[in-house]
Design an enzyme around this catalytic site. Structure first.
Site, mmCIF file in Angstrom:
data_model
loop_
_atom_site.group_PDB
_atom_site.id
_atom_site.type_symbol
_atom_site.label_atom_id
_atom_site.label_comp_id
_atom_site.label_asym_id
_atom_site.label_seq_id
_atom_site.Cartn_x
_atom_site.Cartn_y
_atom_site.Cartn_z
ATOM 1 N N ALA A 89 0.816 -1.227 0.000
ATOM 2 C CA ALA A 89 0.000 0.000 0.000
ATOM 3 C C ALA A 89 0.842 1.266 0.000
ATOM 4 O O ALA A 89 0.410 2.324 -0.451
ATOM 5 C CB ALA A 89 -0.933 -0.028 1.199
ATOM 6 N N THR B 41 0.323 5.538 -1.562
ATOM 7 C CA THR B 41 -0.079 6.658 -0.682
ATOM 8 C C THR B 41 0.141 7.996 -1.384
ATOM 9 O O THR B 41 -0.640 8.929 -1.220
ATOM 10 C CB THR B 41 0.689 6.642 0.652
ATOM 11 O OG1 THR B 41 2.095 6.606 0.381
ATOM 12 C CG2 THR B 41 0.278 5.461 1.518
ATOM 13 N N HIS C 68 -3.669 -10.049 -4.017
ATOM 14 C CA HIS C 68 -4.827 -9.845 -3.142
ATOM 15 C C HIS C 68 -6.040 -9.396 -3.940
ATOM 16 O O HIS C 68 -7.000 -8.858 -3.393
ATOM 17 C CB HIS C 68 -4.498 -8.831 -2.033
ATOM 18 C CG HIS C 68 -3.504 -9.366 -1.046
ATOM 19 N ND1 HIS C 68 -2.840 -8.585 -0.135
ATOM 20 C CD2 HIS C 68 -3.042 -10.627 -0.838
ATOM 21 C CE1 HIS C 68 -2.015 -9.330 0.593
ATOM 22 N NE2 HIS C 68 -2.117 -10.574 0.170
ATOM 23 N N CYS D 26 -22.449 -18.149 -6.978
ATOM 24 C CA CYS D 26 -22.279 -18.892 -8.244
ATOM 25 C C CYS D 26 -20.948 -18.639 -8.927
ATOM 26 O O CYS D 26 -20.639 -19.233 -9.958
ATOM 27 C CB CYS D 26 -23.423 -18.491 -9.204
ATOM 28 S SG CYS D 26 -23.333 -16.774 -9.771
ATOM 29 N N CYS E 282 -27.902 -15.168 -9.546
ATOM 30 C CA CYS E 282 -28.381 -16.217 -8.625
ATOM 31 C C CYS E 282 -28.890 -15.676 -7.299
ATOM 32 O O CYS E 282 -29.322 -16.428 -6.428
ATOM 33 C CB CYS E 282 -27.236 -17.216 -8.356
ATOM 34 S SG CYS E 282 -26.005 -16.587 -7.170
ATOM 35 N N THR F 237 5.758 -1.810 1.745
ATOM 36 C CA THR F 237 5.004 -2.849 2.434
ATOM 37 C C THR F 237 5.623 -3.099 3.805
ATOM 38 O O THR F 237 6.836 -3.123 3.959
ATOM 39 C CB THR F 237 4.949 -4.172 1.636
ATOM 40 O OG1 THR F 237 4.333 -5.189 2.448
ATOM 41 C CG2 THR F 237 6.319 -4.638 1.174
ATOM 42 N N SER F 238 4.751 -3.288 4.803
ATOM 43 C CA SER F 238 5.235 -3.542 6.170
ATOM 44 C C SER F 238 5.681 -4.993 6.312
ATOM 45 O O SER F 238 6.176 -5.397 7.365
ATOM 46 C CB SER F 238 4.118 -3.228 7.183
ATOM 47 O OG SER F 238 2.990 -4.071 6.938
#
Ligand code: APR
Length: 265
Positions: free
Chosen positions: A28, A32, A127, A138, A163, A201-202
């Site tokens: 993320a 930012t 992700h 469905c 559906c 990224t952490s």
């Protein structure tokens, strides 16, 4: 954010020197500067609302209408729709144009790496993506736009038109399995690349954070570019503390004369 340390940048450039196949893992923090908040940084979504992280699971989403309605409201108001790729995203796309990018593995769902020009065969969205919707009943899948319009027109939790099942953005929530083919591509990148660069990224969330120890176990150099410390800072080759949109254009710039170190003075 503090100015980039020239010595760390030069050390990172030296690690990338001659690397023909660079694997890049982003989180993320690379978005930012495009106006999209991260999760665990000082102003992150989970930092500001720790309970939200606990609610962000597939079990809560399936069992609690109020969680789904809140999720659709957040999607409707998301900064992602107005966000543009920043210099960090463009630097990764430039690395691909130089023929040096093995794979870009991103934990981000915002689509900004593709918007910066990276082709699907270079990008793994481990992700998932906010730009598509899937039915948890469905399996039907389609673009996010029309479903967001239903929410905008007053449906707080729009059911699947095919559906009647529960709809969700095609992102992977806690408790959901990653797509095996995506995970295999991410692992292959860590194994086959000459260098792994982890950006914004952490490195807290598995299995994707596992790319770093995997690369290290194979003796691959690893560079971290991050605004704050990560659990792997002491284990990797170089850490460049700074903003991805400042560092990546300098880190991934082609060498001017094919070999000499970029002058920083
Ligand atoms: N440049 C570099 N680093 C930055 C910047 C920036 N401009 N802005 C923020 N950061 C750093 C933060 O300091 C933080 O360490 O980026 C990191 C982002 O970490 P997280 O917020 O934990 O995001 P990420 O690592 O992508 O989270 C992984 O967790 O909640 C789940 O599914 C979600 O994909 C997400 C996963």
């Amino acid at each position: 954010m503090d100015p980039v340390d020239p010595a760390a940048l030069a050390a990172a450039r030296a690690v990338l020197d001659g690397a023909r196949r660079v694997a890049v893992l982003t989180g993320a923090g690379i978005s930012t500067d495009s106006g999209i908040p991260d999760f665990r940084g000082p102003n992150g979504i989970w930092t500001r609302d720790p309970a939200a992280e606990k609610r962000s699971t597939i079990d809560h989403y399936l069992s609690d209408t109020t969680v789904r309605e809140a999720a659709w409201r957040i999607r409707l108001e998301s900064e992602m729709w107005a966000a543009e790729p920043n210099a960090g995203h463009h630097a990764v796309a430039d690395l691909a144009r130089q023929g040096r990018l093995h794979t870009l593995v991103t934990q981000n769902i915002d689509g900004l790496h593709s918007a910066a020009g990276l082709s699907a065969d270079h990008v793994v969205e481990v992700h998932g993506t906010v730009h598509a919707v899937e039915c948890l009943g469905c399996g039907d899948r389609g673009p996010m736009g029309p479903v967001l319009e239903r929410v905008r027109q007053g449906e707080p939790d729009p059911p699947c038109a095919a559906c009647g099942g529960i709809l969700k953005s095609a992102t992977i929530m806690f408790g959901q399995a990653l797509v095996p083919a995506d995970l295999a591509r991410a692992e292959r990148a860590a194994i086959e690349a000459d260098v792994l660069v982890a950006v914004g990224t952490s490195l807290n969330v598995y299995p994707v954070a596992g790319m770093v120890p995997l690369a290290l176990e194979l003796g691959r150099p690893v560079v971290i570019v991050n605004a704050e410390p990560t659990p792997f800072d002491d284990a990797v080759t170089v850490v460049v503390r700074g903003s991805a949109s400042d560092v990546l254009p300098l880190l991934f710039a082609p060498r001017s004369d094919g070999g000499s170190e970029m002058s920083t003075n």
